[in-house]
Write a protein that holds these residues in place. Structure first.
Motif, PDB file in Angstrom:
ATOM      1  N   PHE A  33       0.870  -1.326   0.052  1.00 33.38           N
ATOM      2  CA  PHE A  33       0.048   0.017  -0.094  1.00 33.38           C
ATOM      3  C   PHE A  33       0.871   0.995  -0.009  1.00 33.38           C
ATOM      4  CE2 PHE A  33      -2.439   3.401   2.147  1.00 33.38           C
ATOM      5  CZ  PHE A  33      -3.628   3.305   1.142  1.00 33.38           C
ATOM      6  N   GLN A  34       1.842   1.137   1.008  1.00 36.24           N
ATOM      7  CA  GLN A  34       2.535   2.459   1.065  1.00 36.24           C
ATOM      8  C   GLN A  34       3.573   2.653  -0.280  1.00 36.24           C
ATOM      9  OE1 GLN A  34       2.566   4.838   3.120  1.00 36.24           O
ATOM     10  NE2 GLN A  34       0.948   3.747   4.179  1.00 36.24           N
ATOM     11  N   ARG A  35       4.005   1.556  -0.918  1.00 36.23           N
ATOM     12  CA  ARG A  35       4.997   1.783  -1.973  1.00 36.23           C
ATOM     13  C   ARG A  35       3.861   2.277  -3.327  1.00 36.23           C
ATOM     14  NH1 ARG A  35       8.014  -3.269  -3.357  1.00 36.23           N
ATOM     15  NH2 ARG A  35       9.339  -2.273  -1.668  1.00 36.23           N
ATOM     16  N   PHE A  36       2.882   1.723  -3.458  1.00 34.82           N
ATOM     17  CA  PHE A  36       2.080   2.454  -4.459  1.00 34.82           C
ATOM     18  C   PHE A  36       1.448   3.677  -4.251  1.00 34.82           C
ATOM     19  CE2 PHE A  36       2.137  -2.177  -5.544  1.00 34.82           C
ATOM     20  CZ  PHE A  36       2.495  -1.985  -7.140  1.00 34.82           C
ATOM     21  N   VAL A  37       1.063   3.981  -3.133  1.00 32.35           N
ATOM     22  CA  VAL A  37       0.749   5.286  -2.651  1.00 32.35           C
ATOM     23  C   VAL A  37       1.854   6.372  -3.035  1.00 32.35           C
ATOM     24  CG1 VAL A  37      -0.042   6.947  -0.897  1.00 32.35           C
ATOM     25  CG2 VAL A  37      -1.154   4.655  -1.139  1.00 32.35           C
ATOM     26  N   SER A  38       3.007   6.133  -2.654  1.00 32.06           N
ATOM     27  CA  SER A  38       4.042   6.942  -2.798  1.00 32.06           C
ATOM     28  C   SER A  38       4.695   7.092  -4.095  1.00 32.06           C
ATOM     29  CB  SER A  38       5.021   6.653  -1.946  1.00 32.06           C
ATOM     30  OG  SER A  38       5.754   5.402  -2.107  1.00 32.06           O
ATOM     31  N   SER A  39       4.564   6.168  -5.162  1.00 30.72           N
ATOM     32  CA  SER A  39       4.775   6.262  -6.374  1.00 30.72           C
ATOM     33  C   SER A  39       4.293   7.230  -7.161  1.00 30.72           C
ATOM     34  CB  SER A  39       4.101   5.053  -7.200  1.00 30.72           C
ATOM     35  OG  SER A  39       4.218   4.971  -8.588  1.00 30.72           O
ATOM     36  N   THR A  40       5.319   8.061  -7.994  1.00 28.14           N
ATOM     37  CA  THR A  40       4.834   9.183  -8.774  1.00 28.14           C
ATOM     38  C   THR A  40       4.895   8.927 -10.161  1.00 28.14           C
ATOM     39  OG1 THR A  40       7.476   9.348  -8.780  1.00 28.14           O
ATOM     40  CG2 THR A  40       6.223  10.475  -7.108  1.00 28.14           C
ATOM     41  N   SER A  41       4.698   7.842 -10.519  1.00 26.66           N
ATOM     42  CA  SER A  41       4.674   7.276 -12.077  1.00 26.66           C
ATOM     43  C   SER A  41       3.402   7.734 -12.586  1.00 26.66           C
ATOM     44  CB  SER A  41       4.942   5.971 -12.119  1.00 26.66           C
ATOM     45  OG  SER A  41       3.884   5.234 -11.743  1.00 26.66           O
ATOM     46  N   GLN A  42       3.452   7.908 -13.850  1.00 24.31           N
ATOM     47  CA  GLN A  42       2.429   8.482 -14.839  1.00 24.31           C
ATOM     48  C   GLN A  42       1.302   7.400 -14.572  1.00 24.31           C
ATOM     49  OE1 GLN A  42       2.014  11.295 -16.867  1.00 24.31           O
ATOM     50  NE2 GLN A  42       3.858  12.040 -16.218  1.00 24.31           N
ATOM     51  N   SER A  43       1.543   6.098 -14.476  1.00 25.05           N
ATOM     52  CA  SER A  43       0.616   5.158 -14.599  1.00 25.05           C
ATOM     53  C   SER A  43      -0.004   4.845 -12.818  1.00 25.05           C
ATOM     54  CB  SER A  43       1.210   3.752 -14.952  1.00 25.05           C
ATOM     55  OG  SER A  43       1.952   3.394 -14.073  1.00 25.05           O
ATOM     56  N   ARG A  44      -0.149   5.924 -12.229  1.00 22.93           N
ATOM     57  CA  ARG A  44      -0.458   5.863 -10.869  1.00 22.93           C
ATOM     58  C   ARG A  44      -1.927   5.617 -10.869  1.00 22.93           C
ATOM     59  NH1 ARG A  44       0.876  10.317  -6.362  1.00 22.93           N
ATOM     60  NH2 ARG A  44      -0.756   9.506  -4.828  1.00 22.93           N
ATOM     61  N   SER A  45      -2.864   5.884 -11.822  1.00 23.09           N
ATOM     62  CA  SER A  45      -4.247   5.672 -11.728  1.00 23.09           C
ATOM     63  C   SER A  45      -4.409   4.261 -11.764  1.00 23.09           C
ATOM     64  CB  SER A  45      -4.922   6.489 -12.878  1.00 23.09           C
ATOM     65  OG  SER A  45      -4.558   6.292 -14.070  1.00 23.09           O
ATOM     66  N   SER A  46      -3.602   3.534 -12.434  1.00 21.46           N
ATOM     67  CA  SER A  46      -3.652   2.018 -12.745  1.00 21.46           C
ATOM     68  C   SER A  46      -3.712   1.170 -11.442  1.00 21.46           C
ATOM     69  CB  SER A  46      -2.880   1.518 -13.913  1.00 21.46           C
ATOM     70  OG  SER A  46      -1.507   1.545 -13.148  1.00 21.46           O
ATOM     71  N   PHE A  47      -3.358   1.850 -10.349  1.00 19.87           N
ATOM     72  CA  PHE A  47      -2.960   1.246  -9.198  1.00 19.87           C
ATOM     73  C   PHE A  47      -4.244   1.301  -8.242  1.00 19.87           C
ATOM     74  CE2 PHE A  47       1.605   2.605  -9.434  1.00 19.87           C
ATOM     75  CZ  PHE A  47       1.923   1.554 -10.241  1.00 19.87           C
ATOM     76  N   GLY A  48      -5.232   2.061  -8.654  1.00 18.46           N
ATOM     77  CA  GLY A  48      -6.458   2.160  -7.962  1.00 18.46           C
ATOM     78  C   GLY A  48      -7.073   0.908  -7.564  1.00 18.46           C
ATOM     79  N   LEU A  49      -7.183  -0.076  -8.405  1.00 16.01           N
ATOM     80  CA  LEU A  49      -7.940  -1.240  -8.118  1.00 16.01           C
ATOM     81  C   LEU A  49      -7.178  -1.884  -7.136  1.00 16.01           C
ATOM     82  CD1 LEU A  49      -9.282  -2.338 -11.496  1.00 16.01           C
ATOM     83  CD2 LEU A  49     -10.535  -1.489  -9.724  1.00 16.01           C
ATOM     84  N   LEU A  50      -5.787  -1.993  -7.353  1.00 18.12           N
ATOM     85  CA  LEU A  50      -5.002  -2.772  -6.052  1.00 18.12           C
ATOM     86  C   LEU A  50      -5.235  -2.126  -4.792  1.00 18.12           C
ATOM     87  CD1 LEU A  50      -2.715  -4.611  -5.585  1.00 18.12           C
ATOM     88  CD2 LEU A  50      -1.205  -2.835  -6.346  1.00 18.12           C
ATOM     89  N   LEU A  51      -5.159  -0.783  -4.802  1.00 20.98           N
ATOM     90  CA  LEU A  51      -5.431  -0.117  -3.354  1.00 20.98           C
ATOM     91  C   LEU A  51      -6.710  -0.450  -2.944  1.00 20.98           C
ATOM     92  CD1 LEU A  51      -3.426   3.120  -4.033  1.00 20.98           C
ATOM     93  CD2 LEU A  51      -2.608   1.030  -2.883  1.00 20.98           C
ATOM     94  N   LEU A  52      -7.594  -0.333  -3.766  1.00 24.02           N
ATOM     95  CA  LEU A  52      -8.893  -0.529  -3.283  1.00 24.02           C
ATOM     96  C   LEU A  52      -9.179  -2.313  -2.651  1.00 24.02           C
ATOM     97  CD1 LEU A  52     -11.413   0.885  -5.795  1.00 24.02           C
ATOM     98  CD2 LEU A  52     -10.951   1.584  -3.421  1.00 24.02           C
ATOM     99  N   ALA A  53      -8.424  -3.180  -3.109  1.00 27.43           N
ATOM    100  CA  ALA A  53      -8.561  -4.388  -2.846  1.00 27.43           C
ATOM    101  C   ALA A  53      -7.738  -4.407  -1.289  1.00 27.43           C
ATOM    102  CB  ALA A  53      -7.833  -5.534  -3.797  1.00 27.43           C
ATOM    103  N   ILE A  54      -6.861  -3.493  -1.417  1.00 23.87           N
ATOM    104  CA  ILE A  54      -5.859  -3.754   0.017  1.00 23.87           C
ATOM    105  C   ILE A  54      -6.929  -2.957   1.113  1.00 23.87           C
ATOM    106  CG2 ILE A  54      -4.008  -2.707   1.173  1.00 23.87           C
ATOM    107  CD1 ILE A  54      -2.246  -3.021  -1.506  1.00 23.87           C
TER     108      ILE A  54
END
Length: 83
Positions: A33-54
């Motif tokens: 969760f912390q790694r993907f929240v702190s990610s500054t990449s352009q594809s950040r919005s694609s991590f939304g489903l992963l974060l929702l599952a967590i």
């Protein structure tokens, strides 16, 4: 693939002795969760489903590891839904 793993883990929590599984998996979920929240990449919005599952896991099973889900939810809503 990581999303599938988290969803499978979520299903495993429902089996016998799930408290032990949750306690063992929680630190890794927190790191992901912390790694993907702190990610500054352009594809950040694609991590939304992963974060929702967590987050779903935190909401449903956070009481077993004494996790206050409010800061995680606040971080998610500020980062992903404020756009």
């Amino acid at each position: 693939m990581l999303l599938s793993i988290i969803k499978c883990g979520y299903e495993l929590y429902k089996i016998e002795n799930y408290e032990k599984l949750i306690a063992r998996a929680y630190p890794q979920l927190g790191k992901i969760f912390q790694r993907f929240v702190s990610s500054t990449s352009q594809s950040r919005s694609s991590f939304g489903l992963l974060l929702l599952a967590i987050l779903q896991s935190y909401v449903d099973y956070g009481e077993f590891v004494l996790h206050d889900v409010d800061p995680s939810l606040l971080t998610f809503f500020r980062s992903y839904l404020s756009r």
